[in-house]
Motif scaffolding. Structure first.
Motif, PDB file in Angstrom:
ATOM      1  N   VAL A   1       7.871  -2.262 -15.537  1.00 28.00           N
ATOM      2  CA  VAL A   1       8.887  -2.905 -14.700  1.00 28.00           C
ATOM      3  C   VAL A   1       8.704  -2.529 -13.236  1.00 28.00           C
ATOM      4  O   VAL A   1       8.649  -3.402 -12.352  1.00 28.00           O
ATOM      5  N   THR A   2       8.616  -1.246 -12.952  1.00 31.31           N
ATOM      6  CA  THR A   2       8.564  -0.821 -11.552  1.00 31.31           C
ATOM      7  C   THR A   2       7.218  -1.136 -10.902  1.00 31.31           C
ATOM      8  O   THR A   2       7.151  -1.312  -9.684  1.00 31.31           O
ATOM      9  N   ASP A   3       6.151  -1.218 -11.686  1.00 38.01           N
ATOM     10  CA  ASP A   3       4.841  -1.566 -11.143  1.00 38.01           C
ATOM     11  C   ASP A   3       4.709  -3.065 -10.908  1.00 38.01           C
ATOM     12  O   ASP A   3       3.769  -3.503 -10.242  1.00 38.01           O
ATOM     13  N   SER A   4       5.623  -3.855 -11.473  1.00 42.01           N
ATOM     14  CA  SER A   4       5.495  -5.312 -11.382  1.00 42.01           C
ATOM     15  C   SER A   4       6.158  -5.895 -10.132  1.00 42.01           C
ATOM     16  O   SER A   4       6.034  -7.098  -9.891  1.00 42.01           O
ATOM     17  N   LEU A   5       6.861  -5.073  -9.354  1.00 48.14           N
ATOM     18  CA  LEU A   5       7.543  -5.593  -8.158  1.00 48.14           C
ATOM     19  C   LEU A   5       6.537  -6.284  -7.222  1.00 48.14           C
ATOM     20  O   LEU A   5       5.509  -5.709  -6.870  1.00 48.14           O
ATOM     21  N   ARG A   6       6.863  -7.507  -6.863  1.00 52.14           N
ATOM     22  CA  ARG A   6       6.063  -8.267  -5.899  1.00 52.14           C
ATOM     23  C   ARG A   6       6.998  -8.893  -4.878  1.00 52.14           C
ATOM     24  O   ARG A   6       8.040  -9.444  -5.231  1.00 52.14           O
ATOM     25  N   TYR A   7       6.630  -8.817  -3.604  1.00 53.82           N
ATOM     26  CA  TYR A   7       7.444  -9.415  -2.549  1.00 53.82           C
ATOM     27  C   TYR A   7       7.022 -10.858  -2.356  1.00 53.82           C
ATOM     28  O   TYR A   7       5.833 -11.173  -2.256  1.00 53.82           O
ATOM     29  N   THR A   8       7.999 -11.751  -2.296  1.00 51.96           N
ATOM     30  CA  THR A   8       7.725 -13.181  -2.151  1.00 51.96           C
ATOM     31  C   THR A   8       8.220 -13.731  -0.822  1.00 51.96           C
ATOM     32  O   THR A   8       8.094 -14.920  -0.558  1.00 51.96           O
ATOM     33  N   GLY A   9       8.811 -12.868  -0.019  1.00 53.20           N
ATOM     34  CA  GLY A   9       9.320 -13.314   1.264  1.00 53.20           C
ATOM     35  C   GLY A   9       9.380 -12.187   2.271  1.00 53.20           C
ATOM     36  O   GLY A   9       9.093 -11.068   1.960  1.00 53.20           O
TER      37      GLY A   9
END
Length: 199
Positions: free
Chosen positions: A191-199
């Motif tokens: 979960v924590t490794d999957s964070l991706r910024y989209t903006g």
């Protein structure tokens, strides 16, 4: 010193979670002569997320980021937070404005006192820095009291991990909660490794 307007996160506790009995059957003989059944289903401690759990990406409307969460978990919005729950576990995500990245020292001075006032049964808190794919984060781990069970009226002890990431003037806060003693290290890392910024 930076100004931070922290949104109330609290402990994402499922109403009606009871302290389920262990129910493990053990024979009193302790005989080692019984053959092992290779087809017998593996029994995991209460709250363990199975290794077979699938994860899917979720992006909160207007959040500017996405996070992989366990597939099939119930989703609900609570104020500024989005919460995914299943039995004894939950994943809460939200953003809050911030002028700079939180440091472990500041977390000890500001976040721990705030959590101690708002979280029932808050104890055993630890603060550390961790590295994840999206960048560094401050991780706060602690124990909390869960909601009383509807039958027994007793509260279970919850193990909570809170991650604070910083990106473009805001924090992304991921709060992961499960039963104390459950082995969810790998799912929480996903979960924590999957964070991706989209903006």
């Amino acid at each position: 010193m930076r100004s931070r307007k922290t949104l109330a996160i609290g402990v994402a506790v499922l109403a009606g979670i009871g302290a389920a009995g262990c129910g493990g059957s053990s024979s009193g003989s302790g005989s080692a002569s019984k053959p092992v059944n290779p087809n017998k289903a593996e029994v995991s401690p209460a709250g363990d997320i199975p290794d077979s759990q699938a994860f899917v990406a979720y992006s909160p409307p207007g959040g500017g980021y996405s996070v992989k969460v366990p597939e099939g978990w119930a989703r609900k919005s609570s104020g500024a937070a989005t919460v995914f729950t299943d039995k004894l576990n939950s994943v809460t995500m939200q953003t809050q404005p911030a002028k700079a990245a939180l440091t472990p020292g500041e977390a000890k001075r500001t976040e721990l006192p705030r959590l101690s006032r708002s979280v029932k049964g808050f104890s055993n808190a630890k603060v550390s820095s961790v590295a994840r794919t999206a960048g560094p984060a401050v991780r706060i781990t602690y124990l909390a009291s869960g909601a009383p069970g509807p039958v027994t009226g007793k509260s279970s002890t919850r193990a909570v991990e809170r991650y604070v990431f910083f990106h473009k003037g805001k924090d992304v806060v991921l709060t992961l909660e499960g039963a104390k003693g459950a082995d969810n290290v790998d799912p929480w890392k996903i979960v924590t490794d999957s964070l991706r910024y989209t903006g």
